[in-house]
Design a protein around this motif. Structure first.
Motif, PDB file in Angstrom:
ATOM      1  N   GLN A   1      22.998  39.212  -6.277  1.00 24.22           N
ATOM      2  CA  GLN A   1      24.099  38.311  -5.950  1.00 24.22           C
ATOM      3  C   GLN A   1      23.577  36.919  -5.626  1.00 24.22           C
ATOM      4  O   GLN A   1      22.503  36.761  -5.080  1.00 24.22           O
ATOM      5  N   VAL A   2      24.375  35.930  -5.994  1.00 22.70           N
ATOM      6  CA  VAL A   2      24.094  34.543  -5.656  1.00 22.70           C
ATOM      7  C   VAL A   2      25.350  33.958  -5.045  1.00 22.70           C
ATOM      8  O   VAL A   2      26.442  34.101  -5.597  1.00 22.70           O
ATOM      9  N   GLN A   3      25.200  33.350  -3.897  1.00 22.09           N
ATOM     10  CA  GLN A   3      26.315  32.654  -3.273  1.00 22.09           C
ATOM     11  C   GLN A   3      26.104  31.159  -3.460  1.00 22.09           C
ATOM     12  O   GLN A   3      24.998  30.645  -3.238  1.00 22.09           O
ATOM     13  N   LEU A   4      27.178  30.477  -3.842  1.00 19.25           N
ATOM     14  CA  LEU A   4      27.092  29.045  -4.152  1.00 19.25           C
ATOM     15  C   LEU A   4      28.121  28.286  -3.319  1.00 19.25           C
ATOM     16  O   LEU A   4      29.294  28.686  -3.274  1.00 19.25           O
ATOM     17  N   VAL A   5      27.686  27.207  -2.716  1.00 20.81           N
ATOM     18  CA  VAL A   5      28.586  26.382  -1.916  1.00 20.81           C
ATOM     19  C   VAL A   5      28.431  24.934  -2.350  1.00 20.81           C
ATOM     20  O   VAL A   5      27.345  24.350  -2.201  1.00 20.81           O
ATOM     21  N   ALA A  92      39.038  16.013 -11.132  1.00 17.08           N
ATOM     22  CA  ALA A  92      39.041  17.446 -11.429  1.00 17.08           C
ATOM     23  C   ALA A  92      38.432  18.190 -10.251  1.00 17.08           C
ATOM     24  O   ALA A  92      37.876  17.577  -9.334  1.00 17.08           O
ATOM     25  N   VAL A  93      38.547  19.505 -10.305  1.00 18.68           N
ATOM     26  CA  VAL A  93      37.770  20.355  -9.408  1.00 18.68           C
ATOM     27  C   VAL A  93      36.449  20.648 -10.104  1.00 18.68           C
ATOM     28  O   VAL A  93      36.434  21.081 -11.257  1.00 18.68           O
ATOM     29  N   TYR A  94      35.357  20.405  -9.404  1.00 16.73           N
ATOM     30  CA  TYR A  94      34.024  20.605  -9.962  1.00 16.73           C
ATOM     31  C   TYR A  94      33.433  21.883  -9.389  1.00 16.73           C
ATOM     32  O   TYR A  94      33.404  22.075  -8.176  1.00 16.73           O
ATOM     33  N   TYR A  95      32.956  22.737 -10.289  1.00 17.00           N
ATOM     34  CA  TYR A  95      32.410  24.024  -9.917  1.00 17.00           C
ATOM     35  C   TYR A  95      30.920  24.092 -10.239  1.00 17.00           C
ATOM     36  O   TYR A  95      30.485  23.664 -11.313  1.00 17.00           O
ATOM     37  N   CYS A  96      30.196  24.692  -9.334  1.00 19.55           N
ATOM     38  CA  CYS A  96      28.788  25.000  -9.558  1.00 19.55           C
ATOM     39  C   CYS A  96      28.715  26.454 -10.030  1.00 19.55           C
ATOM     40  O   CYS A  96      29.482  27.310  -9.562  1.00 19.55           O
ATOM     41  N   ALA A  97      27.790  26.731 -10.942  1.00 21.23           N
ATOM     42  CA  ALA A  97      27.655  28.089 -11.459  1.00 21.23           C
ATOM     43  C   ALA A  97      26.182  28.416 -11.693  1.00 21.23           C
ATOM     44  O   ALA A  97      25.379  27.516 -11.971  1.00 21.23           O
ATOM     45  N   ALA A  98      25.882  29.709 -11.594  1.00 17.77           N
ATOM     46  CA  ALA A  98      24.500  30.173 -11.775  1.00 17.77           C
ATOM     47  C   ALA A  98      24.447  31.257 -12.838  1.00 17.77           C
ATOM     48  O   ALA A  98      25.281  32.162 -12.854  1.00 17.77           O
ATOM     49  N   ALA A  99      23.453  31.136 -13.694  1.00 18.61           N
ATOM     50  CA  ALA A  99      23.191  32.150 -14.709  1.00 18.61           C
ATOM     51  C   ALA A  99      21.792  32.696 -14.453  1.00 18.61           C
ATOM     52  O   ALA A  99      20.812  31.977 -14.621  1.00 18.61           O
ATOM     53  N   TYR A 107      22.855  25.746 -26.320  1.00 15.75           N
ATOM     54  CA  TYR A 107      24.134  26.430 -26.502  1.00 15.75           C
ATOM     55  C   TYR A 107      24.336  27.500 -25.426  1.00 15.75           C
ATOM     56  O   TYR A 107      25.468  27.796 -25.045  1.00 15.75           O
ATOM     57  N   LEU A 108      23.260  28.044 -24.900  1.00 16.82           N
ATOM     58  CA  LEU A 108      23.381  29.022 -23.827  1.00 16.82           C
ATOM     59  C   LEU A 108      23.685  28.332 -22.500  1.00 16.82           C
ATOM     60  O   LEU A 108      24.525  28.789 -21.722  1.00 16.82           O
ATOM     61  N   LEU A 109      23.000  27.225 -22.257  1.00 15.14           N
ATOM     62  CA  LEU A 109      23.240  26.502 -21.010  1.00 15.14           C
ATOM     63  C   LEU A 109      24.677  26.000 -20.927  1.00 15.14           C
ATOM     64  O   LEU A 109      25.238  25.885 -19.845  1.00 15.14           O
ATOM     65  N   LYS A 110      25.289  25.681 -22.076  1.00 14.62           N
ATOM     66  CA  LYS A 110      26.650  25.142 -22.087  1.00 14.62           C
ATOM     67  C   LYS A 110      27.729  26.215 -22.069  1.00 14.62           C
ATOM     68  O   LYS A 110      28.894  25.910 -21.870  1.00 14.62           O
ATOM     69  N   SER A 111      27.349  27.464 -22.266  1.00 16.97           N
ATOM     70  CA  SER A 111      28.335  28.528 -22.407  1.00 16.97           C
ATOM     71  C   SER A 111      28.769  29.079 -21.057  1.00 16.97           C
ATOM     72  O   SER A 111      27.985  29.676 -20.329  1.00 16.97           O
ATOM     73  N   GLN A 112      30.058  28.929 -20.734  1.00 14.90           N
ATOM     74  CA  GLN A 112      30.576  29.392 -19.442  1.00 14.90           C
ATOM     75  C   GLN A 112      30.400  30.898 -19.266  1.00 14.90           C
ATOM     76  O   GLN A 112      30.207  31.369 -18.147  1.00 14.90           O
ATOM     77  N   THR A 113      30.475  31.631 -20.369  1.00 10.31           N
ATOM     78  CA  THR A 113      30.402  33.085 -20.268  1.00 10.31           C
ATOM     79  C   THR A 113      29.026  33.581 -19.853  1.00 10.31           C
ATOM     80  O   THR A 113      28.873  34.747 -19.472  1.00 10.31           O
ATOM     81  N   GLU A 114      28.022  32.718 -19.906  1.00  9.66           N
ATOM     82  CA  GLU A 114      26.675  33.116 -19.505  1.00  9.66           C
ATOM     83  C   GLU A 114      26.470  33.018 -17.995  1.00  9.66           C
ATOM     84  O   GLU A 114      25.445  33.459 -17.482  1.00  9.66           O
ATOM     85  N   TYR A 115      27.411  32.415 -17.303  1.00  7.90           N
ATOM     86  CA  TYR A 115      27.278  32.181 -15.864  1.00  7.90           C
ATOM     87  C   TYR A 115      27.988  33.278 -15.088  1.00  7.90           C
ATOM     88  O   TYR A 115      29.201  33.463 -15.217  1.00  7.90           O
ATOM     89  N   ASN A 116      27.231  33.991 -14.288  1.00  8.58           N
ATOM     90  CA  ASN A 116      27.767  35.138 -13.574  1.00  8.58           C
ATOM     91  C   ASN A 116      28.342  34.784 -12.196  1.00  8.58           C
ATOM     92  O   ASN A 116      29.181  35.514 -11.679  1.00  8.58           O
ATOM     93  N   TYR A 117      27.840  33.713 -11.614  1.00  2.47           N
ATOM     94  CA  TYR A 117      28.204  33.388 -10.233  1.00  2.47           C
ATOM     95  C   TYR A 117      28.794  31.982 -10.180  1.00  2.47           C
ATOM     96  O   TYR A 117      28.261  31.054 -10.791  1.00  2.47           O
TER      97      TYR A 117
END
Length: 128
Positions: A1-5, A92-99, A107-117
């Motif tokens: 698990q990764v928690q992001l704030v 906008a609302v800006y979200y941080c995400a971790a893969a 193309y992987l870094l840009k893909s939202q589906t690759e980010y789990n957290y």
């Protein structure tokens, strides 16, 4: 698990700057690709910027055009987004995400589906 704030959002005038921060806790941050995404009202979420686990590869959304810079400090488990020359359309609302993958391909870094957290998001409002 990764928690992001996320932090650093707020109200700024057009042409101004903001620096967003995303603090991570949990599994090893340094092994994660990190991304910033945004979602404006009535629009789909889109990539803003992403950075590979070691920081050697960065990618940006087409609209950025040199105005934003993503960086990371693995010693502090934090990723940053420096935003300059802000425009009202950046609101906008800006979200941080971790893969949790050692991605370096664009193309992987840009893909939202690759980010789990995902973080909860921070609001950025740019007034004209």
């Amino acid at each position: 698990q990764v928690q992001l704030v996320e932090s650093g959002g707020g109200l700024v005038q057009a042409g101004g700057s903001l620096r967003l921060s995303c603090a991570a806790s949990g599994r090893t941050f340094s092994t994660c690709a990190m991304g910033w995404f945004r979602q404006a009202p009535g629009k789909e979420r889109e990539i803003v910027a992403a950075i590979s686990w070691g920081g050697g590869t960065t990618v940006y959304g087409d609209f950025v055009k040199g105005r934003f810079t993503i960086s990371r400090d693995n010693a502090k488990n934090t990723v940053y987004l420096q935003m300059n020359s802000l425009k009202p359309e950046d609101t906008a609302v800006y979200y941080c995400a971790a893969a949790p993958k050692p991605y370096t391909r664009d193309y992987l870094l840009k893909s939202q589906t690759e980010y789990n957290y995902w973080g909860q998001g921070t609001q950025v409002t740019v007034s004209s």
